[in-house]
Design an enzyme around this catalytic site. Structure first.
Site, PDB file in Angstrom:
ATOM      1  N   GLN A 102      13.717  30.317  81.162  1.00 56.53           N
ATOM      2  CA  GLN A 102      12.290  30.205  80.811  1.00 56.53           C
ATOM      3  C   GLN A 102      11.988  31.090  79.607  1.00 56.53           C
ATOM      4  O   GLN A 102      10.906  31.062  79.062  1.00 56.53           O
ATOM      5  CB  GLN A 102      11.403  30.647  81.984  1.00 56.53           C
ATOM      6  CG  GLN A 102      11.608  29.856  83.262  1.00 56.53           C
ATOM      7  CD  GLN A 102      10.882  30.505  84.419  1.00 56.53           C
ATOM      8  OE1 GLN A 102       9.727  30.156  84.722  1.00 56.53           O
ATOM      9  NE2 GLN A 102      11.520  31.460  85.050  1.00 56.53           N
ATOM     10  N   ASN A 103      12.985  31.908  79.206  1.00 54.07           N
ATOM     11  CA  ASN A 103      12.760  32.882  78.138  1.00 54.07           C
ATOM     12  C   ASN A 103      12.893  32.206  76.772  1.00 54.07           C
ATOM     13  O   ASN A 103      13.637  31.248  76.611  1.00 54.07           O
ATOM     14  CB  ASN A 103      13.757  34.047  78.260  1.00 54.07           C
ATOM     15  CG  ASN A 103      13.580  34.789  79.569  1.00 54.07           C
ATOM     16  OD1 ASN A 103      12.573  34.614  80.238  1.00 54.07           O
ATOM     17  ND2 ASN A 103      14.564  35.599  79.934  1.00 54.07           N
ATOM     18  N   VAL A 104      12.153  32.738  75.825  1.00 50.85           N
ATOM     19  CA  VAL A 104      12.077  32.124  74.485  1.00 50.85           C
ATOM     20  C   VAL A 104      12.672  33.045  73.423  1.00 50.85           C
ATOM     21  O   VAL A 104      12.524  32.811  72.239  1.00 50.85           O
ATOM     22  CB  VAL A 104      10.595  31.799  74.159  1.00 50.85           C
ATOM     23  CG1 VAL A 104      10.033  30.778  75.139  1.00 50.85           C
ATOM     24  CG2 VAL A 104       9.718  33.055  74.155  1.00 50.85           C
ATOM     25  N   HIS A 125      11.256  26.522  78.114  1.00 55.06           N
ATOM     26  CA  HIS A 125       9.953  26.790  77.492  1.00 55.06           C
ATOM     27  C   HIS A 125      10.064  27.001  75.986  1.00 55.06           C
ATOM     28  O   HIS A 125       9.207  27.633  75.381  1.00 55.06           O
ATOM     29  CB  HIS A 125       9.283  28.002  78.158  1.00 55.06           C
ATOM     30  CG  HIS A 125       8.925  27.755  79.595  1.00 55.06           C
ATOM     31  ND1 HIS A 125       8.657  28.764  80.491  1.00 55.06           N
ATOM     32  CD2 HIS A 125       8.817  26.595  80.293  1.00 55.06           C
ATOM     33  CE1 HIS A 125       8.384  28.220  81.687  1.00 55.06           C
ATOM     34  NE2 HIS A 125       8.486  26.915  81.590  1.00 55.06           N
ATOM     35  N   CYS A 133       5.299  22.202  63.758  1.00 62.97           N
ATOM     36  CA  CYS A 133       3.954  21.754  63.353  1.00 62.97           C
ATOM     37  C   CYS A 133       3.288  21.103  64.558  1.00 62.97           C
ATOM     38  O   CYS A 133       3.852  20.179  65.161  1.00 62.97           O
ATOM     39  CB  CYS A 133       4.060  20.740  62.204  1.00 62.97           C
ATOM     40  SG  CYS A 133       2.460  19.999  61.814  1.00 62.97           S
ATOM     41  N   CYS A 136       2.544  17.205  63.302  1.00 61.47           N
ATOM     42  CA  CYS A 136       3.567  16.155  63.060  1.00 61.47           C
ATOM     43  C   CYS A 136       4.859  16.432  63.825  1.00 61.47           C
ATOM     44  O   CYS A 136       5.780  15.618  63.811  1.00 61.47           O
ATOM     45  CB  CYS A 136       3.846  16.012  61.556  1.00 61.47           C
ATOM     46  SG  CYS A 136       4.853  17.351  60.887  1.00 61.47           S
ATOM     47  N   CYS A 153       1.624  23.224  57.559  1.00 61.95           N
ATOM     48  CA  CYS A 153       2.906  22.509  57.563  1.00 61.95           C
ATOM     49  C   CYS A 153       3.212  21.978  56.157  1.00 61.95           C
ATOM     50  O   CYS A 153       2.350  21.357  55.523  1.00 61.95           O
ATOM     51  CB  CYS A 153       2.788  21.356  58.555  1.00 61.95           C
ATOM     52  SG  CYS A 153       4.131  20.175  58.504  1.00 61.95           S
ATOM     53  N   CYS A 156       2.954  17.943  56.408  1.00 59.88           N
ATOM     54  CA  CYS A 156       1.711  17.155  56.592  1.00 59.88           C
ATOM     55  C   CYS A 156       0.455  17.998  56.433  1.00 59.88           C
ATOM     56  O   CYS A 156      -0.657  17.505  56.616  1.00 59.88           O
ATOM     57  CB  CYS A 156       1.714  16.507  57.988  1.00 59.88           C
ATOM     58  SG  CYS A 156       1.340  17.690  59.312  1.00 59.88           S
TER      59      CYS A 156
END
Ligand code: BV8
Ligand code: ZN
Length: 250
Positions: A102-104, A125, A133, A136, A153, A156
């Site tokens: 679950q760690n980023v 996660h 973005c 997009c 972004c 876009c």
């Protein structure tokens, strides 16, 4: 201390062909990364709890949210995997491992690179090492972008954000499905450093349980998953996981 539990956990891992490891923020606590819940967690400041909800990005205080995420991004380049990360990465040399984190923070990936092992790592996660973005979907790993400046972004002109999954957002395509598919034929399941509150991720150990796996929890506190586990070590993962892996595989 924990001699009996360490022996029991080690023999369960030694006998297991397929091991699923379900990881939460506590696994990175000994690297100096704050957890979410518990006395010194992010959420002890109630206001922070809103900063992980997609609605805050879309119609709330986006500047505050992006500033908070950029602060976490700035920190993650300065910390190191801890002995728990390295032990799990080494363990993956001794069987088929799927790590559902679950760690980023990318710390388990760095430890796996260092160990030269090849577990499947599922980032349930997402990752704060990535930017995306919101409009997009363009996404890339980027350690330079300062999200605090609310950049647009390049593709876009839309709203850039961290590459994480917020409350109210679906998990990355196939991440949960692959995790429960593997868990449904696992012989052992490590449940490390998670309060077991956030779904659908927290359902993963239940699938392993149903498959007859031995569930091993490492957490200094009781969690929502403790009652499901066969072996519970009320300890810090950086302290006991290296001892379990050493005992299991030498
Ligand atoms: C979804 C962003 C559907 C990333 C986070 C009502 C009931 C049930 C579910 C719900 C509900 N209402 C809404 C939901 C769904 C919701 C949810 O589960 N809410 C809960 C809170 C009730 N889930 C979602 O919204 C998910 N998406 O369901 O999508 C959908 C489908 C289609 C289309 C649209 C939508 C998305 C969830 C993702 C949330 N993202 N953060 C980031 O910024 O990092 S939440 C946040 O919680 C983090 O991601 C974190 O990983 C996650 C879980 O927390 P833990 O990792 O467990 O960490 P915690 O701090 O809680 O615990 C740490 C533990 O470590 C403690 O137990 C501590 O004792 C221990 N510890 C401390 N030190 C150590 C240690 N352990 C070992 N060693 C140590 N040294
Ligand atoms: Zn875009």
């Amino acid at each position: 201390m924990w001699e009996e539990e360490i022996e029991a956990a080690a023999s369960a891992l030694r006998e297991a062909k397929r091991v699923v490891a379900f990881i939460g923020s506590g696994f990175s606590a000994e690297s100096g990364i704050q957890t979410f819940r518990g006395e010194d967690g992010h959420y002890s400041d109630r206001e922070i709890a809103t900063l992980t909800h997609v609605s805050t990005f879309e119609s709330g205080d986006r500047a505050r949210m992006l500033g908070w995420y950029q602060g976490r991004r700035d920190q993650v380049w300065t910390v190191e995997p801890n002995p728990g990360h390295h032990a799990l990465a080494r363990a993956a040399n001794h069987g088929e491992y799927l790590i559902a984190t679950q760690n980023v923070d990318g710390l388990i990936d760095r430890a796996v690179d260092k160990a030269g092992s090849s577990p499947e790592v599922i980032h349930l996660h997402g990752s704060i090492l990535e930017v995306a973005c919101h409009d997009c979907g363009d996404r890339r790993r980027d350690d330079q972008m300062d999200l605090g400046q609310q950049p647009a972004c390049d593709e876009c002109g839309g709203r850039m954000r961290p590459g994480v999954v917020w409350f109210g957002e679906a998990l990355p395509e196939g991440a949960f499905e692959r995790s429960i598919e593997f868990a449904s034929s696992a012989d052992a399941c490590l449940v490390i450093g998670t309060s077991g509150i956030v779904y659908p991720a927290a359902a993963i150990p239940e699938f392993a349980k149903r498959a007859g796996a031995t569930l091993i929890e490492i957490n200094p506190n009781r969690s929502e998953l403790s009652s499901l586990c066969d072996i519970v070590l009320e300890a810090r993962s950086g302290e006991v996981l290296p001892r379990i892996v050493e005992r299991a595989y030498g």
